[in-house]
Structures are given as structure tokens and as C-alpha cells.
Design a protein around this motif. Structure first.
Motif, mmCIF file in Angstrom:
data_model
loop_
_atom_site.group_PDB
_atom_site.id
_atom_site.type_symbol
_atom_site.label_atom_id
_atom_site.label_comp_id
_atom_site.label_asym_id
_atom_site.label_seq_id
_atom_site.Cartn_x
_atom_site.Cartn_y
_atom_site.Cartn_z
ATOM 1 N N HIS A 132 76.118 39.585 23.441
ATOM 2 C CA HIS A 132 77.369 39.554 22.676
ATOM 3 C C HIS A 132 77.793 38.101 22.455
ATOM 4 O O HIS A 132 77.989 37.351 23.419
ATOM 5 C CB HIS A 132 78.486 40.283 23.445
ATOM 6 N N GLU A 145 75.513 47.046 27.703
ATOM 7 C CA GLU A 145 75.951 47.850 26.553
ATOM 8 C C GLU A 145 75.408 47.251 25.256
ATOM 9 O O GLU A 145 75.372 46.037 25.107
ATOM 10 C CB GLU A 145 77.488 47.868 26.475
ATOM 11 N N ARG A 196 87.500 50.291 14.484
ATOM 12 C CA ARG A 196 86.641 49.458 15.323
ATOM 13 C C ARG A 196 87.400 49.051 16.583
ATOM 14 O O ARG A 196 88.497 48.522 16.523
ATOM 15 C CB ARG A 196 86.216 48.211 14.545
ATOM 16 N N THR A 230 75.149 41.927 28.619
ATOM 17 C CA THR A 230 75.661 43.111 29.326
ATOM 18 C C THR A 230 74.662 44.267 29.203
ATOM 19 O O THR A 230 73.618 44.142 28.560
ATOM 20 C CB THR A 230 77.017 43.570 28.744
ATOM 21 N N VAL A 286 87.817 46.727 19.854
ATOM 22 C CA VAL A 286 87.423 45.406 20.344
ATOM 23 C C VAL A 286 86.823 45.551 21.735
ATOM 24 O O VAL A 286 87.385 46.227 22.597
ATOM 25 C CB VAL A 286 88.647 44.458 20.381
ATOM 26 N N ARG A 287 85.679 44.921 21.958
ATOM 27 C CA ARG A 287 85.008 45.019 23.250
ATOM 28 C C ARG A 287 85.825 44.328 24.335
ATOM 29 O O ARG A 287 86.301 43.205 24.158
ATOM 30 C CB ARG A 287 83.625 44.368 23.139
ATOM 31 N N GLN A 288 85.996 45.010 25.445
ATOM 32 C CA GLN A 288 86.747 44.431 26.559
ATOM 33 C C GLN A 288 85.842 43.509 27.378
ATOM 34 O O GLN A 288 84.757 43.900 27.786
ATOM 35 C CB GLN A 288 87.278 45.549 27.468
ATOM 36 N N SER A 289 86.286 42.275 27.584
ATOM 37 C CA SER A 289 85.541 41.343 28.429
ATOM 38 C C SER A 289 86.475 40.227 28.867
ATOM 39 O O SER A 289 87.240 39.702 28.056
ATOM 40 C CB SER A 289 84.352 40.750 27.683
ATOM 41 N N GLU A 291 77.494 36.569 26.029
ATOM 42 C CA GLU A 291 77.551 37.359 27.261
ATOM 43 C C GLU A 291 76.477 38.442 27.197
ATOM 44 O O GLU A 291 76.337 39.136 26.186
ATOM 45 C CB GLU A 291 78.930 37.997 27.433
ATOM 46 N N ARG A 303 85.955 36.888 26.847
ATOM 47 C CA ARG A 303 86.104 36.813 25.392
ATOM 48 C C ARG A 303 86.801 35.534 24.940
ATOM 49 O O ARG A 303 86.575 35.037 23.843
ATOM 50 C CB ARG A 303 86.910 38.023 24.885
#
Length: 471
Positions: free
Chosen positions: A304, A299, A4, A297, A6-9, A295, A12
Motif C-alpha cells: 500500500h 490484505e 470507497r 500487509t 479508506v483503509r485504516q492504518s 506499507e 497513513r
């Protein structure tokens, strides 16, 4: 075996923190009216809170710097004959605020930069057009002096506050009570939610419903809706089993939601506060003791979850500071003003950064106080995006901002308070020096009256002692 990622933001790690006790506003009797509005409005200069008031409706306006205990005799803004249900600061003038009331009227007030000596009782203008209580107010994001109101008569009225005229009236669109109204970024469309469980996108100048979705949330409890930066609609509502739910919708395809998430079971309506610069939506439920933030987005899953700010005390209402009122040196991306039963507590949302330099990626240019259009230009069909400003050097609100004169703009003609009188060019604006002199004189007179009262009390006591002595 899949790993998995981790989503980049950059958001976060946003975290919330309540301000220190000395930065709160204490001893404020917050209104107990049963109504699902935020009860609080804030801008870079002032904090306004709807308060309990005998014999009518009132709200208090405090300069942001006036933290600590508020004097019980602090002047209020009074004038409504029934409870105030909603208040909203004008985005183009930090000294102008509108209030809506159970008495069916809307009043627009000019708040002076100095602290008034007594209650402000004279609005600049009273707008009368609704036949039942007025519970929703919203200023147009880009056009000067354009104000929207929605009432218990299921009617939306759009006013030109500068002339007191009704620009538009939408009285055939909603068959039941309106729960929320929101402008899009340039003020060309409205998103409304209604007791008939329908989410509508309306072109107010044509008086037409552009798109609608029945039962965006299937529960009977009130829905809320806001436009996002991408032109989508973010909603909060309830499932059939009374679970709270959030949704993201594309107005061009209302059949299927872009995202739909169940949250928890609670009665409190979730008030969404959306920041278009960061595309973060903050959810504050009345009666909750937490603020959840997400957030949005492009995607999947599109909405999120970021984090939750939790505290011990439930919130009675919430104010949301415009971006230009934040402290950019501390990487502050949002600030809330949480209402308790007897106080208001700032809550600061920050993105942790090591550098002290201005963070361009956190602070894109944001809407400033200049309107992009006049009211008649907007009514004629023109649209314009908000006039943006940079926050690189921080935003300093002007000392006192007079509304520009437009055709029959009574906001500029009448003085903010006091008896009505004709104004010549020479006395149109009191100089700061004269104002300070007057305030000093009032202070000296107060001290003299208090000294005389003390002397009279002492003489009365002496007289009583003499009478007792002779007896």
C-alpha cells in the motif's frame, strides 16, 4: 452505489521532514565511485560515509553529535589501496565497522569513542579470499562476528571475523555478478539477486538454492531484494521497457507474484530499506530527490502506497538508522541520512500523535545489541531469533563496548590502533582519566608548537627588515 472505504492504518499519515541546517554534516567530499551501494552507514553512536581519497580508499566516521562543518583535516579511516565500495556497522557492537573495497579485501575496524588525532590506518583484521572487487557486505543479524561478503568473482563468503576464518564459501551458486544479498530475520536464509535476472533463496549452511524465480523483473537493470516480516520477498527492478517496478513474492509459490506494481521511468536503482517493526519499506533511488514509502500487509493489494518525501537535491547515497537509535519521544519511526555532493542531511519520518506518552503500538520490542548465538553455534545448524529490547525509556548506547573473548577472537586481543604489542590484564583497557590526560597533553603541545611557529615567523620578518635596512 458502492462507497470507497479508506483503509485504516496508523501509518497513513507518516510524514518526512529534513533536519534544520545546523543539524546537517557539511563539507564532506562524498565518493564519486560508480557503484550501487548506499555509501553511508549509521548506528546510534556514529555516522560513516565513503569519501573521495587520493591514493586509495577511505571513509569518514563522525560521532552523531558532531554536526555542522567538518574540518578538512578531520581524521579518516584509511587502509584500502583502491576505492571503498561498501561499509556496514556490526549490529552487536556499535564501535565495529567493516569495509569492502575494489582492492579485493575486507577490513574490520574498531572505532574509538574519542576523536582520533590522526587517520586510523590499522584494521583489526583484513579478510582476503575474493579474487575480484568486493562490493557487498552484510553482518549476520543474530550470530556474533559472522560477516557476509560478495564479490565481482560471483562468490559469497561467510567469515568468522573473530578468528579470521572462512566459515562458508558459495562459489557454485551464481553464474554472474551478484547485485544484492539480504539475510532473513534469524539469519537462516539468504535472498540474492544476480545479473542473470534470477532471484534466489539460499540456505547458506547447506549451500543449496531453496527456491528461485527467473525474471522476477524482466528488465536488464539490477534488482534488489529484502525479506519481509511475514517471510515474503520484496523486490525492486525494471520492466522490459525500463520502467521501475516493485514486487512482493512468496518463496513457497514463486510462479505468481503476490503483488507487482509499475512506478516510473528512471535509470536509478531503487534501494529498499525495510523496517520489520512497522512493515514499512522505504524506496530511495540514487539520483532521485524523493523517498517513497509503502506499507506491506496481508490484505490486497498487499503493498500500500503511503506517501512521498520530496526535496530539491538528488541523493548520492542514503544511510538508515536502526530502530534503537530513534527518538521515541517525538514519535520518530525512521531516520535517513541523505548524502549530497558535499554534505549529509538527516531526514526524519514521524507519525503525528497528540500525546507525549510512549506509543506502544509504534514501538514494539526491537532487536538489541546482544547476539543470540556464537558463530560456531550458528554454523552447527542452530537458529535463534534476535534478542529484543524495549524502547520505552529510550536506548542509550554503552560508552565503549569491548568484544567478548571467544575462542581465538583476535578482535579482543589486538589494540584498536597503534603498534602491535602484548597486552597484559593491567593495560588491556586505558582508563578514561588517562585518556583525557593524554588528549589534554596533545592539545597543549599543539598550542606550544603553533606559538613557536608564530615566533619563528616574527623573527624571520624582523631579520628580513634588518637585511633590507642595511641594503
Amino acid at each position: 452505489m458502492s462507497r470507497r472505504v479508506v483503509r485504516q492504518s496508523k501509518f497513513r499519515h507518516v510524514f518526512g521532514q529534513a533536519a534544520k541546517a545546523d543539524q546537517a554534516y557539511e563539507d564532506i567530499r562524498v565518493s564519486k565511485v560508480t557503484w550501487d551501494s548506499s555509501f553511508c552507514a549509521v548506528n546510534p553512536k556514529f555516522l560513516a560515509i565513503i569519501v573521495e581519497a587520493g591514493g586509495g580508499g577511505a571513509f569518514i566516521v563522525l560521532p552523531l553529535a558532531k554536526t555542522g562543518r567538518v574540518d578538512k583535516n578531520y581524521p579518516l579511516v584509511t587502509g584500502h589501496t583502491a576505492p571503498v565500495l561498501d561499509i556496514d556497522w556490526c549490529p552487536h557492537n556499535d564501535n565495529v565497522i567493516a569495509s569492502a573495497s575494489d582492492d579485493t579485501t575486507i577490513m574490520v575496524w574498531q572505532i574509538p569513542d574519542y576523536t582520533p588525532v590522526r587517520n586510523i590506518t590499522e584494521p583489526i583484521i583484513t579478510l582476503e579470499g575474493h579474487s575480484k572487487r568486493v562490493g557487498i557486505l552484510s553482518w549476520h543479524p543474530t550470530a556474533r562476528n559472522v560477516l557476509l561478503s560478495a564479490g565481482g568473482d560471483n562468490v559469497i563468503i561467510i567469515w568468522n571475523v573473530g578468528t579470521g576464518e572462512v566459515l562458508l564459501s558459495l562459489d557454485e551458486v551464481h553464474p554472474d555478478v551478484i547485485h544484492s544479498v539480504c539475510w532473513n530475520s534469524n539469519g537462516s536464509l539468504l535472498a540474492t539477486t544476480c545479473k542473470d535476472k534470477t532471484l534466489r533463496i539460499i540456505d547458506p549452511r547447506k549451500g543449496q538454492v531453496v527456491a528461485e524465480r527467473f525474471a522476477a523483473h524482466e528488465g536488464m537493470r539490477p534488482m534488489r531484494a529484502v525479506f519481509t516480516r511475514q517471510g515474503h520477498i520484496f523486490t525492486t527492478g525494471f520492466t522490459r521497457m525500463s520502467q521501475r517496478e516493485l514486487g512482493l513474492w512468496d518463496p513457497n509459490n514463486f510462479q505468481e507474484p503476490v503483488a507487482l506494481q509499475e512506478m516510473d521511468t528512471s535509470n536509478g536503482v531503487l534501494l529498499p530499506f525495510y523496517d520489520p517493526d512497522s512493515s514499512i519499506v522505504y524506496l530511495c533511488g540514487k539520483g532521485d530527490s524523493s523517498i517513497r514509502y509503502f506499507e506491506i500487509t496481508d490484505e490486497p493489494p498487499f503493498v500500500h502506497y503511503l506517501n512521498t518525501f520530496s526535496s530539491k537535491e538528488p541523493q548520492r547515497g542514503m544511510g538508515f538508522m536502526p530502530k534503537r537509535g530513534l527518538d521515541v519521544s517525538k514519535c520518530e519511526i525512521a531516520r535517513f541520512y541523505k548524502l549530497h555532493e558535499r554534505k549529509c542531511e538527516p531526514i526524519i519520518m514521524t507519525v503525528p500523535r497528540k500525546s507525549d506518552l510512549f506509543q506502544d503500538d509504534l514501538y514494539p520490542d526491537t532487536p538489541g545489541p546482544e547476539p543470540a548465538l556464537e558463530a560456531d553455534e550458528w554454523l552447527s545448524g542452530q537458529d535463534a531469533e534476535p534478542v529484543l529490547i524495549s524502547l520505552r525509556d529510550g536506548y542509550v548506547p554503552p560508552k565503549h563496548r569491548e568484544l567478548r573473548v571467544t575462542k581465538r577472537n583476535i578482535l579482543d586481543v589486538r589494540p584498536p590502533t597503534g603498534p602491535r604489542r602484548s597486552q597484559s590484564a593491567s593495560d588491556a583497557s586505558l582508563s578514561q582519566h588517562t585518556l583525557e590526560t593524554l588528549l589534554e597533553e596533545i592539545k597543549a603541545l599543539r598550542e606550544r608548537v603553533q606559538a613557536q611557529e608564530q615566533r619563528i615567523t616574527a623573527l624571520e620578518n624582523m631579520l628580513c627588515e634588518l637585511v633590507d635596512g642595511t641594503d
